[in-house]
Design a protein around this motif. Structure first.
Motif, PDB file in Angstrom:
ATOM      1  N   ARG A 182      28.384  49.243  64.272  1.00  0.00           N
ATOM      2  CA  ARG A 182      28.645  50.651  64.574  1.00  0.00           C
ATOM      3  C   ARG A 182      30.097  51.022  64.310  1.00  0.00           C
ATOM      4  O   ARG A 182      30.422  52.189  64.101  1.00  0.00           O
ATOM      5  CB  ARG A 182      28.296  50.942  66.035  1.00  0.00           C
ATOM      6  N   GLY A 183      30.976  50.030  64.314  1.00  0.00           N
ATOM      7  CA  GLY A 183      32.395  50.307  64.097  1.00  0.00           C
ATOM      8  C   GLY A 183      32.775  50.505  62.644  1.00  0.00           C
ATOM      9  O   GLY A 183      33.939  50.765  62.343  1.00  0.00           O
ATOM     10  N   ILE A 184      31.819  50.402  61.731  1.00  0.00           N
ATOM     11  CA  ILE A 184      32.113  50.549  60.304  1.00  0.00           C
ATOM     12  C   ILE A 184      31.695  51.940  59.851  1.00  0.00           C
ATOM     13  O   ILE A 184      30.512  52.272  59.866  1.00  0.00           O
ATOM     14  CB  ILE A 184      31.377  49.481  59.463  1.00  0.00           C
ATOM     15  N   ASP A 185      32.651  52.742  59.453  1.00  0.00           N
ATOM     16  CA  ASP A 185      32.336  54.066  58.919  1.00  0.00           C
ATOM     17  C   ASP A 185      32.001  54.009  57.427  1.00  0.00           C
ATOM     18  O   ASP A 185      31.049  54.637  56.973  1.00  0.00           O
ATOM     19  CB  ASP A 185      33.516  55.024  59.117  1.00  0.00           C
ATOM     20  N   ARG A 186      32.812  53.268  56.682  1.00  0.00           N
ATOM     21  CA  ARG A 186      32.635  53.255  55.234  1.00  0.00           C
ATOM     22  C   ARG A 186      33.204  51.953  54.677  1.00  0.00           C
ATOM     23  O   ARG A 186      34.230  51.465  55.137  1.00  0.00           O
ATOM     24  CB  ARG A 186      33.357  54.463  54.618  1.00  0.00           C
ATOM     25  N   VAL A 187      32.497  51.386  53.711  1.00  0.00           N
ATOM     26  CA  VAL A 187      32.968  50.220  52.967  1.00  0.00           C
ATOM     27  C   VAL A 187      32.978  50.589  51.494  1.00  0.00           C
ATOM     28  O   VAL A 187      31.967  51.059  50.967  1.00  0.00           O
ATOM     29  CB  VAL A 187      32.066  48.983  53.203  1.00  0.00           C
ATOM     30  N   VAL A 188      34.112  50.397  50.841  1.00  0.00           N
ATOM     31  CA  VAL A 188      34.236  50.680  49.416  1.00  0.00           C
ATOM     32  C   VAL A 188      34.381  49.354  48.690  1.00  0.00           C
ATOM     33  O   VAL A 188      35.330  48.600  48.930  1.00  0.00           O
ATOM     34  CB  VAL A 188      35.440  51.586  49.120  1.00  0.00           C
ATOM     35  N   ALA A 189      33.413  49.045  47.821  1.00  0.00           N
ATOM     36  CA  ALA A 189      33.409  47.793  47.068  1.00  0.00           C
ATOM     37  C   ALA A 189      33.857  48.075  45.639  1.00  0.00           C
ATOM     38  O   ALA A 189      33.286  48.937  44.972  1.00  0.00           O
ATOM     39  CB  ALA A 189      32.017  47.167  47.075  1.00  0.00           C
ATOM     40  N   PHE A 190      34.861  47.356  45.175  1.00  0.00           N
ATOM     41  CA  PHE A 190      35.429  47.594  43.851  1.00  0.00           C
ATOM     42  C   PHE A 190      34.978  46.524  42.863  1.00  0.00           C
ATOM     43  O   PHE A 190      35.099  45.329  43.128  1.00  0.00           O
ATOM     44  CB  PHE A 190      36.953  47.609  43.909  1.00  0.00           C
ATOM     45  N   GLY A 191      34.466  46.977  41.713  1.00  0.00           N
ATOM     46  CA  GLY A 191      34.112  46.094  40.622  1.00  0.00           C
ATOM     47  C   GLY A 191      34.784  46.545  39.344  1.00  0.00           C
ATOM     48  O   GLY A 191      35.310  47.656  39.252  1.00  0.00           O
ATOM     49  N   VAL A 282      26.631  53.670  53.800  1.00  0.00           N
ATOM     50  CA  VAL A 282      27.885  53.159  54.359  1.00  0.00           C
ATOM     51  C   VAL A 282      28.677  52.419  53.279  1.00  0.00           C
ATOM     52  O   VAL A 282      29.909  52.446  53.264  1.00  0.00           O
ATOM     53  CB  VAL A 282      27.604  52.241  55.559  1.00  0.00           C
ATOM     54  N   LEU A 283      27.965  51.775  52.361  1.00  0.00           N
ATOM     55  CA  LEU A 283      28.598  51.058  51.258  1.00  0.00           C
ATOM     56  C   LEU A 283      28.634  51.932  50.020  1.00  0.00           C
ATOM     57  O   LEU A 283      27.612  52.464  49.592  1.00  0.00           O
ATOM     58  CB  LEU A 283      27.831  49.769  50.950  1.00  0.00           C
ATOM     59  N   GLN A 284      29.811  52.088  49.447  1.00  0.00           N
ATOM     60  CA  GLN A 284      29.984  52.804  48.196  1.00  0.00           C
ATOM     61  C   GLN A 284      30.527  51.834  47.153  1.00  0.00           C
ATOM     62  O   GLN A 284      31.618  51.276  47.319  1.00  0.00           O
ATOM     63  CB  GLN A 284      30.944  53.982  48.376  1.00  0.00           C
ATOM     64  N   ILE A 285      29.750  51.627  46.097  1.00  0.00           N
ATOM     65  CA  ILE A 285      30.141  50.693  45.035  1.00  0.00           C
ATOM     66  C   ILE A 285      30.882  51.476  43.959  1.00  0.00           C
ATOM     67  O   ILE A 285      30.347  52.442  43.400  1.00  0.00           O
ATOM     68  CB  ILE A 285      28.915  49.991  44.435  1.00  0.00           C
ATOM     69  N   VAL A 286      32.100  51.067  43.670  1.00  0.00           N
ATOM     70  CA  VAL A 286      32.947  51.759  42.699  1.00  0.00           C
ATOM     71  C   VAL A 286      33.243  50.803  41.542  1.00  0.00           C
ATOM     72  O   VAL A 286      33.776  49.706  41.757  1.00  0.00           O
ATOM     73  CB  VAL A 286      34.266  52.234  43.337  1.00  0.00           C
ATOM     74  N   TYR A 287      32.882  51.236  40.336  1.00  0.00           N
ATOM     75  CA  TYR A 287      33.204  50.455  39.131  1.00  0.00           C
ATOM     76  C   TYR A 287      34.344  51.151  38.408  1.00  0.00           C
ATOM     77  O   TYR A 287      34.236  52.323  38.029  1.00  0.00           O
ATOM     78  CB  TYR A 287      31.985  50.347  38.216  1.00  0.00           C
ATOM     79  N   LEU A 288      35.458  50.432  38.236  1.00  0.00           N
ATOM     80  CA  LEU A 288      36.617  50.986  37.544  1.00  0.00           C
ATOM     81  C   LEU A 288      36.554  50.599  36.073  1.00  0.00           C
ATOM     82  O   LEU A 288      36.531  49.406  35.736  1.00  0.00           O
ATOM     83  CB  LEU A 288      37.907  50.465  38.181  1.00  0.00           C
ATOM     84  N   ASP A 289      36.506  51.595  35.230  1.00  0.00           N
ATOM     85  CA  ASP A 289      36.299  51.381  33.804  1.00  0.00           C
ATOM     86  C   ASP A 289      37.577  51.694  33.040  1.00  0.00           C
ATOM     87  O   ASP A 289      38.238  52.703  33.314  1.00  0.00           O
ATOM     88  CB  ASP A 289      35.169  52.283  33.311  1.00  0.00           C
ATOM     89  N   ASP A 326      27.741  53.286  42.586  1.00  0.00           N
ATOM     90  CA  ASP A 326      27.605  54.669  43.035  1.00  0.00           C
ATOM     91  C   ASP A 326      28.547  55.580  42.261  1.00  0.00           C
ATOM     92  O   ASP A 326      28.250  56.753  42.038  1.00  0.00           O
ATOM     93  CB  ASP A 326      27.924  54.766  44.530  1.00  0.00           C
ATOM     94  N   PHE A 327      29.691  55.030  41.864  1.00  0.00           N
ATOM     95  CA  PHE A 327      30.682  55.791  41.122  1.00  0.00           C
ATOM     96  C   PHE A 327      31.233  54.924  40.003  1.00  0.00           C
ATOM     97  O   PHE A 327      31.579  53.760  40.228  1.00  0.00           O
ATOM     98  CB  PHE A 327      31.843  56.242  42.020  1.00  0.00           C
ATOM     99  N   VAL A 328      31.332  55.486  38.823  1.00  0.00           N
ATOM    100  CA  VAL A 328      32.011  54.841  37.698  1.00  0.00           C
ATOM    101  C   VAL A 328      33.227  55.701  37.383  1.00  0.00           C
ATOM    102  O   VAL A 328      33.097  56.847  36.951  1.00  0.00           O
ATOM    103  CB  VAL A 328      31.098  54.716  36.468  1.00  0.00           C
ATOM    104  N   LEU A 329      34.417  55.173  37.632  1.00  0.00           N
ATOM    105  CA  LEU A 329      35.646  55.937  37.490  1.00  0.00           C
ATOM    106  C   LEU A 329      36.419  55.472  36.266  1.00  0.00           C
ATOM    107  O   LEU A 329      36.675  54.272  36.093  1.00  0.00           O
ATOM    108  CB  LEU A 329      36.524  55.779  38.733  1.00  0.00           C
TER     109      LEU A 329
END
Length: 598
Positions: A182-191, A282-289, A326-329
């Motif tokens: 419950r203490g986790i608002d958001r996790v951002v995972a970077f690939g 809660v988990l947002q997967i971000v791929y940096l291109d 979830d996001f490709v930046l």
């Protein structure tokens, strides 16, 4: 105490040419590898000891398996850096029988064998006769590694693939159901591939949004140790995801003040997909291109070194993370654009529309001229249509603390950039209607700036009040505002306080009867920010000054009430208040300087 692992001269020279980041990573991996080999030696000695209990043997066998798994992982980690030393050559270049880290692993074991044999030689003649032969073997191996380094760096020799694919332990555990704490608002995972900006992006969220950075490898290793598993990378994707989330939950439970986490580095599409199933939004997967040339230019090393790192990541499926992200930046453009996206991704969902009521302030203390002019302003901004999304008063007009001749009107407007002329015309008419009743300060921002969290501290505080139900003058349908937390306000206080102290010090140095009003307001503002840093959320000038007088080591500020100071100001007798106000400023500034000096 164990003997150090000494690298051969040519390898030492080649390593010194690596970028600092890679050199430190290699040094840490090799030091850890040498330590693990020493622990393995001790664990195997315990198993061979006479009369050892069978249960102790089983425990030692599990420890040996775990250490062997760590040994292989550390060697692979070292090879990820060492392979960047290779100079590109044709496929016809002969391949060596093992990697450089494999040879260094053998050099580590041989160094330990020499050390233990020399100790045993003090009481065993047979061991003493072995010592010269072992020194010769170690010297020959070091020389061979030297030759290999020269051949690899010159392109005359290729290295085999670094992955060892060792199997220690099997995925025999029954499936378990894990959900985010419950203490986790958001996790951002970077690939992403090498030098794409994963670490820089994660650090931005740490510096500006209070995130906690974690490595996937660290979480997996901790989970494996807790469950007695030797190699978590040999588990199924689902079991890896469960271990990751278990450890993330455990960390979050022990750090209740952290709500935002980043995890790096996502190099496996299968396990992160399973983790997404467990964590949902809660988990947002971000791929940096980023294009290879851009990444190579950023790296500070050769394109071949970056390509070698890419090969390791590609072999693990790093490129396939793009398909599940979830996001490709695109990380080749403006840093402002990247940071705006990172902020939107990391934030809690924006506040839903129509949460704040709309009303014109009508408190008894507020002069009719101010209320009437404000109503006309609201009509003018509402008539601008969708270009103006929000208009709100902040401070005393909406907090029933208005003092004639003292209070100002602070106006917040959220509008499209192109709507600035409309807003300024409405503001000019507002000032004309107010006359001498009050001065007006405008904060004009766009909705995108808010959602990207480009907020000065006082704007963050105004938004917090609005989301808490404070009425606004106008709010367009469909407008979303960023969610502001108390943690956001605490961080804002830390950022704003230095500037407020600098301004307060200047106002004190230039103090005149005419500056009493500004000096008093900055004492209150500084005290409010200091209290926020101490976790106290006090409102109202008199209440703030009273609470600040109880801060550890701060003498009472001994200021008269706001109404007394305001009356002196309004009656044209600020001399009566100047002495006590400047004395309070001196006490607060001296206390602040002492805190920092401590």
């Amino acid at each position: 105490m164990i003997p150090p692992l000494v690298l051969p001269p040519s390898l030492t020279e080649a390593v010194q040419a690596l970028p600092d980041k890679d050199r430190h990573r290699l040094t840490k991996a090799l030091e850890s590898l040498h330590t693990v080999n020493s622990r393995l030696w001790e664990a195997e000695d315990r198993v061979r000891a006479a009369g050892v209990d069978p249960a102790a043997v089983a425990d030692a066998k599990r420890a040996i398996d775990q250490l062997n798994a760590e040994r292989n992982q550390l060697a692979e980690r070292a090879d990820e850096v060492l392979t960047t030393l290779a100079t590109a050559g044709s496929g016809e270049v002969p391949v060596h029988t093992e990697t450089i880290a494999g040879s260094l692993d053998r050099l580590s074991v041989l160094t330990l064998r020499v050390f233990h044999t020399e100790r045993a030689a003090e009481r065993d003649d047979l061991m003493a006769r072995r010592v010269p032969m072992l020194h010769h073997q170690r010297d020959e191996l070091a020389a061979a590694i030297d030759v290999l380094t020269v051949e690899v760096t010159s392109g005359r020799r290729r290295l085999p693939g670094a992955a060892r694919h060792k199997l220690y332990g099997r995925d025999q555990g029954a499936p378990i159901s894990v959900r985010p704490a419950r203490g986790i608002d958001r996790v951002v995972a970077f690939g992403g591939l090498s030098e794409c900006g994963k670490s820089t992006s994660a650090q931005y969220l740490v510096d500006f949004h209070g995130a906690q950075r974690l490595k996937i490898g660290y979480l997996l290793q901790q989970g494996a140790l807790r469950h007695g598993l030797s190699d978590p990378y040999q588990l199924s994707a689902l079991r890896q995801a469960e271990l990751l989330l278990e450890e993330l939950n455990r960390f979050a439970d022990g750090h209740r003040d952290v709500r935002l986490f980043t995890i790096e580095s996502v190099h496996d599409d299968a396990s992160i997909t399973e983790l997404k199933k467990l964590m949902g939004e809660v988990l947002q997967i971000v791929y940096l291109d980023a294009e290879f040339d851009v990444r190579a230019a950023r790296s500070g090393t050769s394109p071949q070194a970056v390509a070698a790192k890419d090969e390791v990541k590609l072999s693990r499926g790093a490129h396939r993370v793009l398909e599940v992200a979830d996001f490709v930046l695109d990380n080749t453009g403006s840093i402002l654009d990247l940071r705006a996206w990172l902020t939107r991704i990391a934030q809690r969902p924006a506040i839903e529309p129509d949460q704040s009521p709309t009303a014109i302030p009508q408190s008894p203390e507020l002069p009719a001229i101010v209320a009437d002019a404000t109503a006309a302003l609201a009509d003018a901004l509402r008539a601008a249509g969708p270009a103006v999304q929000l208009a709100a008063l902040t401070g005393s007009p909406v907090q029933s603390t208005w003092i004639p001749g003292w209070s100002d009107v602070d106006l917040l407007v959220v509008a499209d950039h192109d709507a600035a002329p409309i807003v300024h015309r409405a503001l000019a008419d507002y000032r004309r209607r107010l006359g001498d009743a009050a001065s007006v300060g405008l904060t004009l921002v766009t909705a995108d700036e808010l959602l990207a969290h480009r907020l000065v501290p006082r704007l963050a505080f105004a938004l917090y009040n609005i989301q808490s139900g404070q009425p606004v003058l106008h709010r367009a349908a469909g407008l979303h505002l960023p969610a502001i937390t108390l943690d956001d306000l605490a961080r804002a206080a830390v950022r704003e306080l230095p500037q407020v102290i600098i301004t307060l010090r200047r106002l004190r140095a230039e103090a005149t009867p005419g500056s009493v009003r500004q000096l008093y307001k900055h004492i209150v503002l500084a005290a409010r920010l200091i209290l926020r840093e101490h976790g106290q959320w006090t409102s109202g000038p008199d209440e703030i000054l009273a609470a600040a007088s109880h801060l550890p080591g701060l003498d009472p500020l001994d200021l008269p009430t706001l109404h007394h100071v305001a009356d002196a100001w309004r009656d044209g007798a600020p001399d009566n208040a100047l002495t006590v106000v400047t004395a309070a400023a001196d006490r607060l500034l001296a206390w602040y300087a002492l805190q920092l000096a401590a």
